[in-house]
Design a protein around this motif. Structure first.
Motif, PDB file in Angstrom:
ATOM      1  N   UNK A 183       0.840  -1.200   0.000  1.00 39.56           N
ATOM      2  CA  UNK A 183       0.000   0.000   0.000  1.00 39.56           C
ATOM      3  C   UNK A 183       0.876   1.251   0.000  1.00 39.56           C
ATOM      4  N   UNK A 184       1.930   1.241   0.812  1.00 40.15           N
ATOM      5  CA  UNK A 184       2.841   2.389   0.832  1.00 40.15           C
ATOM      6  C   UNK A 184       3.520   2.571  -0.532  1.00 40.15           C
ATOM      7  N   UNK A 185       3.831   1.475  -1.208  1.00 39.23           N
ATOM      8  CA  UNK A 185       4.456   1.572  -2.527  1.00 39.23           C
ATOM      9  C   UNK A 185       3.513   2.213  -3.532  1.00 39.23           C
ATOM     10  N   UNK A 186       2.235   1.863  -3.462  1.00 35.25           N
ATOM     11  CA  UNK A 186       1.270   2.506  -4.353  1.00 35.25           C
ATOM     12  C   UNK A 186       1.130   3.992  -4.015  1.00 35.25           C
ATOM     13  N   UNK A 187       1.116   4.294  -2.734  1.00 37.80           N
ATOM     14  CA  UNK A 187       1.069   5.697  -2.287  1.00 37.80           C
ATOM     15  C   UNK A 187       2.278   6.467  -2.812  1.00 37.80           C
ATOM     16  N   UNK A 188       3.420   5.800  -2.903  1.00 40.40           N
ATOM     17  CA  UNK A 188       4.647   6.445  -3.375  1.00 40.40           C
ATOM     18  C   UNK A 188       4.752   6.496  -4.900  1.00 40.40           C
ATOM     19  N   UNK A 189       3.781   5.901  -5.597  1.00 37.57           N
ATOM     20  CA  UNK A 189       3.781   5.939  -7.049  1.00 37.57           C
ATOM     21  C   UNK A 189       4.668   4.919  -7.716  1.00 37.57           C
ATOM     22  N   UNK A 190       5.005   3.831  -7.015  1.00 38.69           N
ATOM     23  CA  UNK A 190       5.933   2.840  -7.557  1.00 38.69           C
ATOM     24  C   UNK A 190       5.252   1.702  -8.311  1.00 38.69           C
ATOM     25  N   UNK A 191       3.923   1.642  -8.257  1.00 34.70           N
ATOM     26  CA  UNK A 191       3.220   0.530  -8.896  1.00 34.70           C
ATOM     27  C   UNK A 191       2.361   0.959 -10.076  1.00 34.70           C
ATOM     28  N   UNK A 244      -7.712   4.039   0.833  1.00 36.18           N
ATOM     29  CA  UNK A 244      -6.618   3.461   0.069  1.00 36.18           C
ATOM     30  C   UNK A 244      -6.091   4.455  -0.961  1.00 36.18           C
ATOM     31  N   UNK A 245      -4.814   4.349  -1.326  1.00 34.54           N
ATOM     32  CA  UNK A 245      -4.285   5.188  -2.409  1.00 34.54           C
ATOM     33  C   UNK A 245      -5.040   4.939  -3.711  1.00 34.54           C
ATOM     34  N   UNK A 246      -5.119   5.953  -4.539  1.00 36.40           N
ATOM     35  CA  UNK A 246      -5.792   5.815  -5.831  1.00 36.40           C
ATOM     36  C   UNK A 246      -5.141   4.714  -6.657  1.00 36.40           C
ATOM     37  N   UNK A 247      -5.978   3.967  -7.341  1.00 34.83           N
ATOM     38  CA  UNK A 247      -5.480   2.953  -8.264  1.00 34.83           C
ATOM     39  C   UNK A 247      -5.198   1.608  -7.645  1.00 34.83           C
ATOM     40  N   UNK A 301       6.411   5.071   6.098  1.00 33.88           N
ATOM     41  CA  UNK A 301       4.983   4.814   6.265  1.00 33.88           C
ATOM     42  C   UNK A 301       4.138   6.093   6.191  1.00 33.88           C
ATOM     43  N   UNK A 302       4.325   6.932   5.187  1.00 36.47           N
ATOM     44  CA  UNK A 302       3.536   8.168   5.141  1.00 36.47           C
ATOM     45  C   UNK A 302       2.041   7.924   4.980  1.00 36.47           C
ATOM     46  N   UNK A 303       1.669   6.903   4.200  1.00 37.33           N
ATOM     47  CA  UNK A 303       0.232   6.629   4.051  1.00 37.33           C
ATOM     48  C   UNK A 303      -0.371   6.224   5.395  1.00 37.33           C
ATOM     49  N   UNK A 304       0.257   5.284   6.080  1.00 38.95           N
ATOM     50  CA  UNK A 304      -0.290   4.802   7.342  1.00 38.95           C
ATOM     51  C   UNK A 304      -0.354   5.917   8.375  1.00 38.95           C
ATOM     52  N   UNK A 305       0.673   6.765   8.426  1.00 38.11           N
ATOM     53  CA  UNK A 305       0.682   7.861   9.392  1.00 38.11           C
ATOM     54  C   UNK A 305      -0.451   8.861   9.141  1.00 38.11           C
ATOM     55  N   UNK A 306      -0.944   8.905   7.915  1.00 37.69           N
ATOM     56  CA  UNK A 306      -2.017   9.849   7.587  1.00 37.69           C
ATOM     57  C   UNK A 306      -3.406   9.322   7.924  1.00 37.69           C
ATOM     58  N   UNK A 307      -3.505   8.061   8.335  1.00 43.82           N
ATOM     59  CA  UNK A 307      -4.800   7.431   8.573  1.00 43.82           C
ATOM     60  C   UNK A 307      -5.183   7.483  10.050  1.00 43.82           C
ATOM     61  N   UNK A 308      -6.511   7.504  10.321  1.00 36.28           N
ATOM     62  CA  UNK A 308      -6.951   7.497  11.725  1.00 36.28           C
ATOM     63  C   UNK A 308      -6.580   6.192  12.417  1.00 36.28           C
ATOM     64  N   UNK A 309      -6.219   6.275  13.699  1.00 37.57           N
ATOM     65  CA  UNK A 309      -5.804   5.100  14.444  1.00 37.57           C
ATOM     66  C   UNK A 309      -6.883   4.598  15.391  1.00 37.57           C
ATOM     67  N   UNK A 310      -6.500   3.656  16.222  1.00 37.30           N
ATOM     68  CA  UNK A 310      -7.390   3.083  17.234  1.00 37.30           C
ATOM     69  C   UNK A 310      -7.064   3.672  18.605  1.00 37.30           C
TER      70      UNK A 310
END
Length: 326
Positions: A25-33, A60-63, A183-192
């Motif tokens: 997921x982080x790789x997609x967020x980073x534009x690598x996929x 989720x990241x786009x795409x 983990x920039x994508x995960x850090x941007x998401x709401x936690x528990x």
């Protein structure tokens, strides 16, 4: 050379662990996929299913989309993402399917061993494995294929791990790209909501894997003498967890999702204790700005079993930058 990142088209990611899934997921967020990435989780893995359920409430990241879990590895797309390059099935696919581009994501400690073997031009074989001639031959050819992809600019390693500089430099010298992330994508998401206890202990697979003595580990937990929130490792033995539950002051939290997801919103002043593990590194990245200490327990010599050789112990110390005595 071609760019090692996909410039569009379909990508396929085969994931076999929660960490692999998060890193894809982080790789997609980073534009690598590329523009269109499909994740195929391996079926029959409860921890992966629970992680997928946790992810379903996040953006989720786009795409990026998910296929149904499968016991069969998918054919590579224009770009292929995997975590466990020691897997026989992954290596067989490398030998039998045309792979245009390959993205390697984190799979714990094994990732650093993989990079070392690539750089040293040795067969891609698991640590502590005793392979036969056929398995050694497949690991040898798989290594040749990965190095060939690297020379053509088609291999990317996407990692949050503390890869030693000399290893990273050697892999880059092969032609591969080594891309770090935090983990920039995960850090941007709401936690528990975090646990009430000040001290959080991460469970370990080292007992079940026969690398440390069970009694020494249980004695250490018992001796903490404070309220403890215990988050089991996904491979811990249920019988061992039953013993942990009987320790006064220890509460077991069985979320099933990886620690990176369940603990990323710990409060300032809380602390995490762990034996050496990949989660130590990722939690330090996620919690460094929150005033939360993530400490690695310095494993005494007498804890180790005969199965934990010097090279393995040395590898584990990569995750022990902030240590605490047991």
């Amino acid at each position: 050379m071609e760019s090692s990142a996909s410039n569009g088209g379909s990508s396929v990611a085969w994931v076999e662990s929660p960490l692999q899934l998060l890193c894809v997921i982080e790789a997609q967020h980073a534009g690598l996929l590329g523009d269109d990435a499909v994740v195929v989780p391996r079926s029959g893995l409860p921890a992966l299913r629970l992680t997928r359920n946790e992810i379903s409430r996040l953006a989720l990241p786009d795409g990026l989309s998910f296929a149904e879990p499968s016991a069969k590895m998918p054919k590579p797309g224009r770009s292929w993402a995997v975590g466990d390059a020691f897997s026989g099935r992954v290596q067989l696919s490398l030998l039998t399917s045309p792979v245009r581009r390959l993205l390697l994501v984190d799979d714990g400690l094994a990732t650093i061993r993989l990079l070392e073997l690539l750089a040293e031009r040795r067969p891609l074989l698991r640590a502590r494995a005793v392979p036969g001639a056929a398995r050694t031959a497949m690991g040898t050819v798989a290594g040749v294929r990965l190095r060939r992809l690297a020379r053509r600019g088609r291999l990317t390693v996407f990692t949050a791990l503390p890869v030693p500089d000399d290893v990273a430099d050697a892999v880059r010298a092969l032609g591969a790209a080594v891309v770090k992330h935090d983990f920039p994508w995960l850090r941007s998401q709401p936690g528990r909501r975090p646990p009430a206890e000040k001290t959080v202990v991460l469970g370990t697979s080292l007992v079940r894997n026969g690398l440390i003595h069970r009694e020494a580990y249980v004695k250490w937990l018992t001796g903490l003498d404070e309220p403890v929130a215990y988050y089991p490792h996904r491979r811990e033995d249920p019988k061992d967890l039953d013993r942990v539950r009987r320790i006064d002051g220890v509460t077991v939290y069985e979320s099933g999702a990886p620690a990176e997801m369940t603990l990323r919103d710990l409060r300032p002043g809380q602390r995490v204790l762990s034996l050496p593990s990949t989660a130590v590194t990722s939690l330090r990245i996620l919690l460094r700005a929150r005033g939360v200490s993530v400490e690695t327990v310095d494993v005494p010599d007498e804890w180790w079993t005969a199965s934990a050789g010097p090279s393995l112990r040395s590898h584990l110390q990569l995750f022990a930058h902030e240590r605490v005595a047991p």
